[in-house]
Design a protein around this motif. Structure first.
Motif, mmCIF file in Angstrom:
data_model
loop_
_atom_site.group_PDB
_atom_site.id
_atom_site.type_symbol
_atom_site.label_atom_id
_atom_site.label_comp_id
_atom_site.label_asym_id
_atom_site.label_seq_id
_atom_site.Cartn_x
_atom_site.Cartn_y
_atom_site.Cartn_z
ATOM 1 N N ASN A 7 12.385 15.513 18.710
ATOM 2 C CA ASN A 7 12.191 14.676 17.424
ATOM 3 C C ASN A 7 10.938 13.778 17.797
ATOM 4 O O ASN A 7 10.725 13.220 18.854
ATOM 5 N N ALA A 8 9.989 13.739 16.861
ATOM 6 C CA ALA A 8 9.000 12.852 16.938
ATOM 7 C C ALA A 8 8.689 12.167 15.605
ATOM 8 O O ALA A 8 9.442 12.277 14.594
ATOM 9 N N LEU A 9 7.706 11.272 15.565
ATOM 10 C CA LEU A 9 7.507 10.391 14.385
ATOM 11 C C LEU A 9 5.944 10.436 14.134
ATOM 12 O O LEU A 9 5.134 10.486 15.064
ATOM 13 N N LEU A 10 5.711 10.200 12.852
ATOM 14 C CA LEU A 10 4.215 10.024 12.505
ATOM 15 C C LEU A 10 3.866 8.421 11.641
ATOM 16 O O LEU A 10 5.078 8.366 11.006
ATOM 17 N N GLY A 11 2.991 7.742 12.435
ATOM 18 C CA GLY A 11 2.782 6.772 11.375
ATOM 19 C C GLY A 11 1.968 6.916 10.390
ATOM 20 O O GLY A 11 0.736 7.334 10.648
ATOM 21 N N TYR A 12 2.422 6.640 9.214
ATOM 22 C CA TYR A 12 1.709 6.932 8.000
ATOM 23 C C TYR A 12 1.633 5.978 7.026
ATOM 24 O O TYR A 12 2.582 5.169 6.740
ATOM 25 N N THR A 13 0.371 5.794 6.329
ATOM 26 C CA THR A 13 0.271 4.785 5.240
ATOM 27 C C THR A 13 0.077 5.604 3.883
ATOM 28 O O THR A 13 -0.695 6.611 3.820
ATOM 29 N N LEU A 14 0.904 5.379 3.009
ATOM 30 C CA LEU A 14 0.739 5.976 1.731
ATOM 31 C C LEU A 14 -0.603 5.915 1.155
ATOM 32 O O LEU A 14 -0.961 4.679 1.014
ATOM 33 N N GLN B 270 -0.223 1.974 0.216
ATOM 34 C CA GLN B 270 -0.430 1.471 1.526
ATOM 35 C C GLN B 270 0.791 1.024 2.193
ATOM 36 O O GLN B 270 0.374 0.094 3.072
ATOM 37 N N LEU B 271 1.772 1.439 1.756
ATOM 38 C CA LEU B 271 3.180 1.069 2.784
ATOM 39 C C LEU B 271 2.980 1.684 3.785
ATOM 40 O O LEU B 271 2.846 3.052 3.924
ATOM 41 N N PHE B 272 3.371 1.034 5.149
ATOM 42 C CA PHE B 272 3.315 2.072 6.349
ATOM 43 C C PHE B 272 4.927 2.489 6.701
ATOM 44 O O PHE B 272 5.753 1.591 6.542
ATOM 45 N N LEU B 273 4.800 3.790 7.022
ATOM 46 C CA LEU B 273 6.277 4.233 7.166
ATOM 47 C C LEU B 273 6.268 5.089 8.561
ATOM 48 O O LEU B 273 5.229 5.626 8.764
ATOM 49 N N LYS B 274 7.460 5.302 9.041
ATOM 50 C CA LYS B 274 7.683 6.057 10.328
ATOM 51 C C LYS B 274 8.159 7.486 9.647
ATOM 52 O O LYS B 274 9.160 7.476 8.909
ATOM 53 N N ILE B 275 7.392 8.502 9.724
ATOM 54 C CA ILE B 275 7.615 10.071 9.046
ATOM 55 C C ILE B 275 8.563 10.675 10.212
ATOM 56 O O ILE B 275 7.925 11.076 11.373
ATOM 57 N N THR C 202 -10.712 18.642 -1.345
ATOM 58 C CA THR C 202 -11.357 19.142 -0.326
ATOM 59 C C THR C 202 -10.808 19.071 0.857
ATOM 60 O O THR C 202 -9.654 18.372 1.028
ATOM 61 N N LEU C 203 -11.025 19.741 1.965
ATOM 62 C CA LEU C 203 -10.371 19.825 3.454
ATOM 63 C C LEU C 203 -10.359 18.365 3.832
ATOM 64 O O LEU C 203 -9.391 17.763 4.447
ATOM 65 N N SER C 204 -11.689 17.533 3.799
ATOM 66 C CA SER C 204 -11.770 16.179 4.145
ATOM 67 C C SER C 204 -10.960 15.138 3.468
ATOM 68 O O SER C 204 -10.426 14.424 3.939
ATOM 69 N N ASN C 205 -10.746 15.380 1.937
ATOM 70 C CA ASN C 205 -9.893 14.512 1.434
ATOM 71 C C ASN C 205 -8.522 14.698 1.768
ATOM 72 O O ASN C 205 -7.966 13.859 1.812
ATOM 73 N N ILE C 206 -8.252 16.073 1.881
ATOM 74 C CA ILE C 206 -6.845 16.409 2.479
ATOM 75 C C ILE C 206 -6.435 15.479 3.658
ATOM 76 O O ILE C 206 -5.409 15.092 3.908
ATOM 77 N N ALA C 207 -7.167 15.828 4.595
ATOM 78 C CA ALA C 207 -7.302 15.501 6.096
ATOM 79 C C ALA C 207 -7.336 13.845 5.950
ATOM 80 O O ALA C 207 -6.426 13.224 6.704
ATOM 81 N N ASP C 208 -8.370 13.154 5.443
ATOM 82 C CA ASP C 208 -8.436 11.958 5.841
ATOM 83 C C ASP C 208 -7.825 10.912 4.428
ATOM 84 O O ASP C 208 -7.126 9.886 5.206
ATOM 85 N N ALA C 209 -7.547 11.268 3.360
ATOM 86 C CA ALA C 209 -6.751 10.451 2.402
ATOM 87 C C ALA C 209 -5.453 10.906 2.179
ATOM 88 O O ALA C 209 -4.447 10.106 2.691
ATOM 89 N N VAL C 210 -5.076 12.073 1.924
ATOM 90 C CA VAL C 210 -3.826 12.546 1.775
ATOM 91 C C VAL C 210 -2.855 12.385 3.043
ATOM 92 O O VAL C 210 -1.709 11.704 3.017
ATOM 93 N N TYR C 211 -3.390 12.684 3.952
ATOM 94 C CA TYR C 211 -2.552 12.786 5.487
ATOM 95 C C TYR C 211 -3.124 11.603 6.297
ATOM 96 O O TYR C 211 -2.800 11.527 7.415
ATOM 97 N N GLY C 212 -3.874 10.445 5.652
ATOM 98 C CA GLY C 212 -4.220 9.359 6.611
ATOM 99 C C GLY C 212 -5.219 9.497 7.953
ATOM 100 O O GLY C 212 -4.652 8.702 8.860
#
Length: 416
Positions: free
Chosen positions: A39-46, A87-92, A117-127
């Motif tokens: 089990n692991a977690l990701l720190g993620y911002t919406l 901008q809400l921070f959650l643990k995934i 774009t791959l950059s948009n997916i990586a940087d924006a969608v998946y933070g």
């Protein structure tokens, strides 16, 4: 053909500044050679407003597990349709597997949309948790400028296991994307660890971190001792959060003293019996009886989920004093707005770093920050994690380098 414009020959110092400012972000890589997972977690911002179900679909996880990991009350009416604010921070919560000799989550897939774009997916969608190059490599994309709408992409998210321990104590690791306002000392203070521990875990030569780096942060946890044949074998719950198991029937949390405490979940589901045999106690019940020799304590505990059956265990012990009520993390209603305390940066304010107490429970739903500034994720921001080993990076921030560069150019240009 028009004549070429004269080229300004920049001094070596300026070239060095550009080189340092463009350093590839570091990422913690854990080699592996087996099929074990953890089990692991990701720190993620919406990156935008999302329903709970939409966010869960983005990472292909159970929405109930997502809510439980952040101590959000799963019994809230129509909770899966609740809209979580940008901008809400959650643990995934994710399953960390061994893929091609490296620990990562290989279960996440993203369906492309128009203008992606791959950059948009990586940087924006998946933070920034992944880089465009990593998505390109994972999907064998020859031309990243051509993405078909509706194309399913594997998103290799970073994670670590490290045997589920930190300094021989149970731990669950969270992958966290460093922001410009962060310091290693601040992150350590927020997550109840030390800069030395973070440097050791992440193989850092010094305490310098940069915007876009991905750190593995050990969160103290409570580990189960369920039998290997239980479907929830090796369940480990980070301090301050919850885990839902046994087909949504059992809710476990990490209480003070690193004790795993499980009780019936607050969901309307059909569950097997949760009563301990030869007793009228239900799962999570504890009885105490004071005597001249001490306190007789009898409890009904959880022993794992086996073949669709909830295993309960009845235990009795004589203790010096009677225990008080179980101290479990408080459940909260799903957030509707984001305050500064719910922003993505976990670094405490300077006064907190100086010794003032830090508010909130360890590992609470969203790390706090002393800064009132909220920086939205940028589609042109850091490229995410690097697939290479950690490298030593200059402690100067990109902002400081930019200021030095601007000042230098102001002085030099009149003489060119």
């Amino acid at each position: 053909m028009p004549p070429k414009k004269p080229t300004l020959a920049l001094p070596a110092t300026i070239l060095l500044l550009f080189t340092v400012a463009g350093v590839t972000p570091k990422s913690t890589i854990e080699p592996c050679s087996n099929n074990d997972s953890c089990n692991a977690l990701l720190g993620y911002t919406l990156y935008t407003d999302l329903k709970v179900s939409e966010l869960a679909a983005l990472f292909q996880i159970d929405p109930i597990l997502l809510l439980a990991a952040n101590s959000i009350d799963v019994s809230y009416p129509d909770v899966e349709s609740h809209i979580l604010p940008s901008q809400l921070f959650l643990k995934i919560p994710i399953t960390c597997s061994c893929v091609d000799g490296i620990r990562k989550s290989g279960a996440t897939r993203y369906k492309t949309r128009p203008s992606d774009t791959l950059s948009n997916i990586a940087d924006a969608v998946y933070g920034g948790l992944v880089s465009a190059d990593q998505i390109k490599e994972a999907n064998s994309i020859a031309d990243p400028s051509v993405l078909d709408v509706g194309q399913s992409l594997v998103v290799p998210l970073p994670c670590t296991c490290f045997n589920g321990t930190d300094n021989l104590l149970p731990a669950v690791y969270m992958s966290y994307v460093v922001r410009a306002v962060d310091t290693l000392a601040g992150i350590a203070a927020r997550y109840k660890t030390t800069t030395t521990d973070l440097m050791g875990v992440n193989a850092l030569g010094n305490a310098a971190i940069d915007d876009g780096d991905i750190l593995a942060i050990p969160l103290s946890a409570c580990a189960s001792n369920f039998p290997t044949y239980a479907s929830d074998y090796a369940l480990s719950v980070p301090n301050g959060g919850y885990a839902i198991t046994a087909d949504h029937c059992v809710q476990c949390s990490c209480t003070p003293g690193s004790r795993l405490y499980c009780q019936p979940a607050s969901l309307s589901v059909s569950c097997s019996s949760m009563q301990c045999k030869s007793s009228n106690l239900m799962l999570g019940n504890v009885t105490v009886q004071q005597s001249s020799a001490g306190c007789n304590v009898t409890s009904c505990g959880y022993g794992g989920f086996v073949n669709g059956t909830i295993i309960t265990t009845l235990s009795s012990s004589l203790q010096p004093r009677c225990p008080g009520p179980q101290q479990v993390p408080p459940l909260i209603a799903p957030p509707t707005v984001v305050s500064p305390d719910m922003a993505f940066a976990p670094t405490p304010s300077p006064s907190q770093l100086g010794g003032a107490p830090i508010g909130g429970l360890p590992g609470s739903v969203v790390p706090s920050t002393g800064s009132s500034i909220v920086f939205p994720p940028s589609a042109n921001g850091p490229s995410g994690s690097s697939s290479g080993a950690c490298a030593l990076v200059s402690p100067l921030s990109s902002f400081s380098l930019a200021m030095v560069l601007v000042s230098f150019i102001k002085v030099v240009l009149p003489f060119l």
